[in-house]
Design a protein around this motif. Sequence first.
Motif, PDB file in Angstrom:
ATOM      1  N   LYS A  11      75.896  28.447  14.821  1.00 27.99           N
ATOM      2  CA  LYS A  11      74.987  29.576  15.053  1.00 27.99           C
ATOM      3  C   LYS A  11      75.195  30.129  16.448  1.00 27.99           C
ATOM      4  O   LYS A  11      75.163  31.332  16.674  1.00 27.99           O
ATOM      5  CB  LYS A  11      73.534  29.151  14.857  1.00 27.99           C
ATOM      6  N   PHE A  17      80.165  31.067   9.084  1.00 23.71           N
ATOM      7  CA  PHE A  17      80.927  31.392   7.877  1.00 23.71           C
ATOM      8  C   PHE A  17      81.883  30.273   7.459  1.00 23.71           C
ATOM      9  O   PHE A  17      82.448  30.303   6.385  1.00 23.71           O
ATOM     10  CB  PHE A  17      81.713  32.688   8.066  1.00 23.71           C
ATOM     11  N   ASP A  24      74.048  28.423   1.206  1.00 22.26           N
ATOM     12  CA  ASP A  24      72.948  29.394   1.254  1.00 22.26           C
ATOM     13  C   ASP A  24      71.950  29.176   0.126  1.00 22.26           C
ATOM     14  O   ASP A  24      70.807  29.596   0.210  1.00 22.26           O
ATOM     15  CB  ASP A  24      73.506  30.821   1.093  1.00 22.26           C
ATOM     16  N   LEU A  25      72.446  28.558  -0.947  1.00 17.68           N
ATOM     17  CA  LEU A  25      71.581  28.387  -2.124  1.00 17.68           C
ATOM     18  C   LEU A  25      70.744  27.113  -2.052  1.00 17.68           C
ATOM     19  O   LEU A  25      70.008  26.804  -2.970  1.00 17.68           O
ATOM     20  CB  LEU A  25      72.439  28.354  -3.398  1.00 17.68           C
ATOM     21  N   ILE A  26      70.892  26.370  -0.967  1.00 12.00           N
ATOM     22  CA  ILE A  26      70.140  25.113  -0.856  1.00 12.00           C
ATOM     23  C   ILE A  26      69.070  25.274   0.217  1.00 12.00           C
ATOM     24  O   ILE A  26      69.377  25.611   1.365  1.00 12.00           O
ATOM     25  CB  ILE A  26      71.083  23.932  -0.502  1.00 12.00           C
ATOM     26  N   GLU A  27      67.842  25.055  -0.181  1.00 11.94           N
ATOM     27  CA  GLU A  27      66.725  25.137   0.763  1.00 11.94           C
ATOM     28  C   GLU A  27      66.428  23.733   1.293  1.00 11.94           C
ATOM     29  O   GLU A  27      66.350  22.782   0.507  1.00 11.94           O
ATOM     30  CB  GLU A  27      65.486  25.698   0.061  1.00 11.94           C
ATOM     31  N   ASP A  28      66.239  23.627   2.598  1.00 13.58           N
ATOM     32  CA  ASP A  28      66.065  22.310   3.217  1.00 13.58           C
ATOM     33  C   ASP A  28      64.931  21.488   2.594  1.00 13.58           C
ATOM     34  O   ASP A  28      65.061  20.290   2.396  1.00 13.58           O
ATOM     35  CB  ASP A  28      65.773  22.470   4.717  1.00 13.58           C
ATOM     36  N   ASP A  29      63.811  22.146   2.297  1.00  7.07           N
ATOM     37  CA  ASP A  29      62.635  21.380   1.874  1.00  7.07           C
ATOM     38  C   ASP A  29      62.419  21.372   0.362  1.00  7.07           C
ATOM     39  O   ASP A  29      61.407  20.884  -0.112  1.00  7.07           O
ATOM     40  CB  ASP A  29      61.384  21.901   2.598  1.00  7.07           C
ATOM     41  N   ALA A  30      63.366  21.934  -0.393  1.00  4.65           N
ATOM     42  CA  ALA A  30      63.222  21.901  -1.852  1.00  4.65           C
ATOM     43  C   ALA A  30      63.912  20.638  -2.388  1.00  4.65           C
ATOM     44  O   ALA A  30      64.639  19.969  -1.656  1.00  4.65           O
ATOM     45  CB  ALA A  30      63.843  23.145  -2.457  1.00  4.65           C
ATOM     46  N   TYR A  31      63.663  20.351  -3.673  1.00  5.55           N
ATOM     47  CA  TYR A  31      64.244  19.134  -4.264  1.00  5.55           C
ATOM     48  C   TYR A  31      65.206  19.507  -5.388  1.00  5.55           C
ATOM     49  O   TYR A  31      64.929  20.407  -6.173  1.00  5.55           O
ATOM     50  CB  TYR A  31      63.125  18.230  -4.790  1.00  5.55           C
ATOM     51  N   TYR A  32      66.320  18.777  -5.461  1.00  8.92           N
ATOM     52  CA  TYR A  32      67.384  19.156  -6.393  1.00  8.92           C
ATOM     53  C   TYR A  32      67.760  18.004  -7.317  1.00  8.92           C
ATOM     54  O   TYR A  32      67.908  16.862  -6.876  1.00  8.92           O
ATOM     55  CB  TYR A  32      68.620  19.623  -5.613  1.00  8.92           C
ATOM     56  N   GLN A  36      70.880  20.894 -11.118  1.00  6.57           N
ATOM     57  CA  GLN A  36      70.851  21.978 -10.133  1.00  6.57           C
ATOM     58  C   GLN A  36      72.004  21.851  -9.130  1.00  6.57           C
ATOM     59  O   GLN A  36      72.607  22.840  -8.739  1.00  6.57           O
ATOM     60  CB  GLN A  36      69.506  21.976  -9.407  1.00  6.57           C
ATOM     61  N   ASP A  39      74.890  23.250 -10.805  1.00  5.87           N
ATOM     62  CA  ASP A  39      74.842  24.727 -10.811  1.00  5.87           C
ATOM     63  C   ASP A  39      75.285  25.302  -9.464  1.00  5.87           C
ATOM     64  O   ASP A  39      75.998  26.291  -9.393  1.00  5.87           O
ATOM     65  CB  ASP A  39      73.400  25.210 -11.057  1.00  5.87           C
ATOM     66  N   ILE A  40      74.821  24.671  -8.406  1.00  4.23           N
ATOM     67  CA  ILE A  40      75.061  25.228  -7.072  1.00  4.23           C
ATOM     68  C   ILE A  40      76.488  24.995  -6.596  1.00  4.23           C
ATOM     69  O   ILE A  40      77.154  25.904  -6.108  1.00  4.23           O
ATOM     70  CB  ILE A  40      74.056  24.607  -6.068  1.00  4.23           C
ATOM     71  N   ARG A  66      66.771  12.739  -7.731  1.00  8.21           N
ATOM     72  CA  ARG A  66      66.286  13.956  -7.088  1.00  8.21           C
ATOM     73  C   ARG A  66      66.519  13.805  -5.587  1.00  8.21           C
ATOM     74  O   ARG A  66      66.264  12.737  -5.030  1.00  8.21           O
ATOM     75  CB  ARG A  66      64.790  14.132  -7.365  1.00  8.21           C
TER      76      ARG A  66
ATOM     77  N   ARG B 601      58.713  24.647  -4.595  1.00  8.00           N
ATOM     78  CA  ARG B 601      59.783  23.966  -3.877  1.00  8.00           C
ATOM     79  C   ARG B 601      60.016  22.532  -4.366  1.00  8.00           C
ATOM     80  O   ARG B 601      61.090  21.983  -4.206  1.00  8.00           O
ATOM     81  CB  ARG B 601      59.549  24.005  -2.365  1.00  8.00           C
ATOM     82  N   THR B 614      66.218  29.475  -6.207  1.00  5.04           N
ATOM     83  CA  THR B 614      66.548  29.420  -4.779  1.00  5.04           C
ATOM     84  C   THR B 614      66.287  30.765  -4.108  1.00  5.04           C
ATOM     85  O   THR B 614      65.754  30.839  -3.004  1.00  5.04           O
ATOM     86  CB  THR B 614      68.027  29.027  -4.594  1.00  5.04           C
TER      87      THR B 614
END
Lengths: 89, 633
Positions: A11, A17, A24-32, A36, A39-40, A66, B601, B614
């Motif tokens: 940054k 890049f 970009d499709l992964i959110e830090d605080d979400a669960y996968y 998923q 998919d990503i 998860r 989330r 997402t």
Amino acid sequence: MMYEQFIKEAKEMGTIFYLPKYFDLIEDDAYYTPAQISDITGVSKETARRWFRKGQLPMEGVNFYRVQGLNLKRFLFGQIWPKIAKRFS
Amino acid sequence: MISYEKAAQKYGELLNQNEAVKRLGTSPERLYQIIEEGYLDRALLVVGQDVARRPMSTSSRYFIGNELDAFNARYKMSLTDAAKAIGISFSTLKKYHSKGRISPLPGASKLWDIFDLRETAYRLQLEARAKKQEKKAPYFEMLTDEQCEVIESYISHRSKGLPIKFKGLKTHTGFSNDNRAEQVKGRLAIMVYKIVCGRCGISDFAALEKGRRIRSLTPDEQALFNPSVFDMKDLRTSDLDFVHEGLSGLTYWADSTILRSFLIWFLKFQQSKPEHDRFENPDGYTKFMAVQERIEMVLDDLPTGQPESEVSRENDKVFMTREQILLGYSDIMQNKIHVHFPLQVAVVWMIGCLLGLRPTMEWTNLRIEHFHLDQHGFLKVDEYGYGILNFPKRLSKGGKSGSINGITLVVPRLVRLINKYLEHLYEKYPEGRGKGWFVRPIVHLPEEKYSGSSGTLSRLIHRLRRFDWCPDNFITYDTRHSIHNLIYKGLVQDPPLVRYQTRVAQIQMRHAKTGSVGEMYYTEEPTLDIYRQILDDTLSFPWDIDELTLWEEEKGYRKPQDITPIPTEPLPEAVESAQEKLSDEEQKQLKEARAELATIRKKCPKGWTTVAWTRRMKDLKTTISALERRMNA
């Protein structure tokens, strides 16, 4: 290099890049789940499950697979770092 | 023969064959070959001859670790490894190898001695470069001695800075730098060459060949080519058609300014000759008057101003935004412009955009030692992370645009980028630490530079034009337009500093001080601290596009992003006091967004795709952070 350190430096120098677009499709605080992750990233669900089985991805649940987004990013970064290390540094 | 233990004490680490194979990264068969050919004699201890066998070991020979490492550092098993070790591309070495200019050591093992290889390859590269330079200016050699002498005299006269005036006509004195003198000499030689070609009846002589050079003459044309058909005193207006051939309007205009200066000098030169003296030699004087008349007609026929297309560009300059600068940087770093060394082009781009060095003359004249360096050869930084460039006057435009008071500040991120670039240079060529041309065509030849007129760098940067963000009329000089515009129109946060903003823009641009008498002679120069603070608010922006957006919002360069309404059912929740800064509708929106994010989330809602899920989370987060920023403003 650790994922967080990479993000900080990338940054700072405007070189984020180097990370594949799927980050970009992964959110830090979400669960996968394996589906998923498949998919990503484009890997098969079985590969994702194997990552859990081998303990490479830390499980958030007791009896199901998860992972938290940030941990997933850290793991995926570890996989791609050897490929981008030379260009980045 | 000594015991194994004594040998280990004497030589240090001893390795058996398997370990030696691993250490050298080769195969056992290859190792035997190398041993047979005697390249490993210094590292080898033969059991029963030099050393006793170690108990419980079956090795017939041992290898001294240190010697093996020394061997490994000097000899490479393949040309690929050798190329990596000396920092020259494999394809270049392969080309030299196929031409028989370099070869491996004798023997079946085909080892490459990188010490010799480095020396030979560097020499070959220098020779190739010198040959290339020679090819660039062959025209001078094709002229008569008299023509060469006249051109040399002009260059010499002008280089001394002596006045050039003839009957009310006057022209520039001196050259901005040595490169310019060489350029002018080359252009004049080409003009004479073209006139000779035209007069000798050679057709299509100005067609370009590979490398954008004027084509070479065929053997038949060479037989026709006779430079003595043209005498400078015999220049006619019809010759201008030959000069014009193959040139764009702009290049012809540029050449005509060179020719005009030359002709004014030429008239003066001819007038001062004793054989043209009016009283001593009336016949010679009459002849000179005829020459003067002809040359004055030529001068009248030369274009007086820039072509229309170029004049209109004056109103068509591109002033890039910070975002455009970063998009350019990002495209170069990702090598979307397909160059061999993207980091070098990216550094040049950012130096153009943030230090305002002029393309291409000042880019190519920059040396590593012009920066303030630490003992390791990297840019020294102050407590705020700023570095200092002291660009000397003599290498700047017209020898007049050096760093003011020896200081041009380098913003912290650019310092880091430059240091990264230097690290790369030093890695390839450690002997060049802290010295040499900053931008160079061959990394390991620090004293070889791009020529001042080199279009290579500007052509590379021109490639950015094909990207959507880059305006079609962008030229490399717009990097310099943009930096002035960014400082001059920047929003300086501390009101008392605003009065220094114009001067700081001039300092960063290395422009002379201008303004009213008061500003020129009765105003104190900004201190280094003020200079830095103004750059903090104008040029020291983040290089990440998302962070740039926030920075610009914070500094007031752009309004906070519009917030897209999120249609969901409201959830009951207490209203925080800080939220009073938001309208009722916005408070409601914030609550809804937070609630929805907390819900989704943890688990992707049924029926949603992963991507849609997402994206939704991202949208919610953007909305929340925009509202929170407004709330905390």
